[in-house]
Design a protein around this motif. Sequence first.
Motif, PDB file in Angstrom:
ATOM      1  N   ILE A   1      -8.491   4.258   0.171  1.00 31.77           N
ATOM      2  CA  ILE A   1      -7.141   4.454   0.707  1.00 31.77           C
ATOM      3  C   ILE A   1      -7.140   5.590   1.726  1.00 31.77           C
ATOM      4  CG2 ILE A   1      -4.801   5.217   0.120  1.00 31.77           C
ATOM      5  CD1 ILE A   1      -5.057   3.705  -2.496  1.00 31.77           C
TER       6      ILE A   1
ATOM      7  N   PHE B   1      -1.397   8.740   2.611  1.00 28.39           N
ATOM      8  CA  PHE B   1      -2.740   8.326   2.209  1.00 28.39           C
ATOM      9  C   PHE B   1      -3.551   9.426   1.519  1.00 28.39           C
ATOM     10  CE2 PHE B   1      -1.579   5.708   5.931  1.00 28.39           C
ATOM     11  CZ  PHE B   1      -1.654   4.450   5.358  1.00 28.39           C
TER      12      PHE B   1
ATOM     13  N   LEU C   1       0.822  -1.207   0.000  1.00 26.03           N
ATOM     14  CA  LEU C   1       0.000   0.000   0.000  1.00 26.03           C
ATOM     15  C   LEU C   1       0.862   1.266   0.000  1.00 26.03           C
ATOM     16  CD1 LEU C   1      -2.747   1.384   0.165  1.00 26.03           C
ATOM     17  CD2 LEU C   1      -2.672   1.094   2.659  1.00 26.03           C
TER      18      LEU C   1
ATOM     19  N   CYS D   1       1.249   4.273  -2.900  1.00 24.22           N
ATOM     20  CA  CYS D   1       1.101   5.702  -2.607  1.00 24.22           C
ATOM     21  C   CYS D   1       2.387   6.458  -2.937  1.00 24.22           C
ATOM     22  CB  CYS D   1       0.723   5.893  -1.134  1.00 24.22           C
ATOM     23  SG  CYS D   1      -0.910   5.242  -0.711  1.00 24.22           S
TER      24      CYS D   1
END
Length: 538
Positions: A524, A496, A136, A140
């Motif tokens: 997200i 995020f 994740l 990003c």
Amino acid sequence: MNIQFNPEDYKCKRPFHVEPTNIVSENDDMQRVTDEASAMNKRIHYYSRLTSPADRALIAPDHVLPAPDEIYVYSPLGTAFKVDSCTDGYGKNSSLVTIFMIWNTMMGTSILSIPWGIKQAGFASGVILILLMGILTLYCCYRVVKSRQMIPLTDTSNWEFPDVCRYYFGSFGQWSSLLFSMISLVGAMVVYWVLMSNFLFNTGKFIYNFVHDINVTDIVPGTNGSNKVICPSAASDHPPQNRSVMFSSGNRTGFELFEEWWDKSQTVPFYLIAVLLPLLNLKSPSFFAKFNVLGTVSVVYLVFLVTVKAVHLGIHLEFNWFTENEFFVPEFRILFPQLTGVLTLAFFIHNCVITLLQNNRNQENNVRDLSIAYFLVGLTYLYVGVIIFASFPSPPLSKECIEQNFLDNFPSDDIMSFVARIFLLFQMMTVYPLLGYLMRVQLLRQFFGNAYPSLFHVLILNLAIVGAGVAMARFYPNIGGIIRYSGATCGLAFVFVYPSLIYMISLHRAGQLTWPASIIHVFIIFLGLANLIAQFLL
């Protein structure tokens, strides 16, 4: 000025060429240029604004470029500097060096808390979360790297991510990015102070006991034998203090006096002020940047230490998915957000990744090199976390004994741990002034237009920074807690929210935003917000 010229690089920016006849004096330190050369420079700048940066129509063809020894860079102040080279704004680092730089930058104090985070989440959940958080945060970070390229008709070659935030969100983006950047720096400096106090305390204790031939046994549960492991938090929920029993023919009064003046939370955090506060007030801490290699040495040594300890202690695992017993924790625990908070900071490089990748020789490999670096970082965290958790001797000790700094599970007289603490202490004492300098530059330059407006301004700022570190080391010396709070807070913005929002806004302006993309990136943002809120609930 170090601009490198490579005639074979067709992507190289064309520097402004000043013919030698237009250099008034080539022997002076400040070489002046004629009015004709100055006027030509202004025309070049005017033409460069008639097309987008990607349009090469007004760029001089390669065959008319002057020889490298005739290249000058013109300054608006009316001077010309002869340069050895010219680059496309990018460095000459190979992909291997770039990958190593990103790995070295991300590997910080969080590695000491990864085993504790796995314990809080549960073994199986911890491993899965490290993998998922790595993927994740990598995505990003990829969005951060690509954010500049989605801005049309603007030269963004020298922009950092806060500049992109300012472009999309105006002054709010500028000041909010500054705020969250300050939070990450303050969090890192506070953690450093707590750890330096810890390492200095244990190092001083080891040296004192060795010099005075004192055999000290901590009054805490622990294993027997040469590879002793202890459980400092067994007696209470508070961090361990100077609880020990002495066996020595020496002077008992002297030992008690030493323990009174050499206390982990009462005195040692204040001793650091005498060393670090003067270093923070230096105008330029560039000298300390030479010791960055110590960070790599420290991490490599920690991996070596973990491997040796695991070989001697063996593997101690028992799989219970939801039930907890005296010695083991379940594979899934409701406290798992504590690990995600730590991992947010452990994988955090989003505010400086553009700078690191600009030095990559092959810009087309940026995404690949970034992915490899994240893979290696995740692999290092997994190795240290899993090995420490799995080899922790249960029984006789419970897995709950794993400390927020796993080095605290080894007594102060452990030789390998002593060497690790020495490495880390010296490394942190050289990095701490650099962090203070970064904070000073960002904060004071924003408010006063100068990174060093006066000694008084700098001293006030540094006293506040040092005071925060001393207060935390004195009253809340829990590095896992500090890391997860600061990581979840600054990660909310840089990891995020901003990358996802910027991507959706750019797609919307281009008329390419789809519902699946919107749902994914809103989710997200929701994960980042939930990660922050959970830190205060668990």
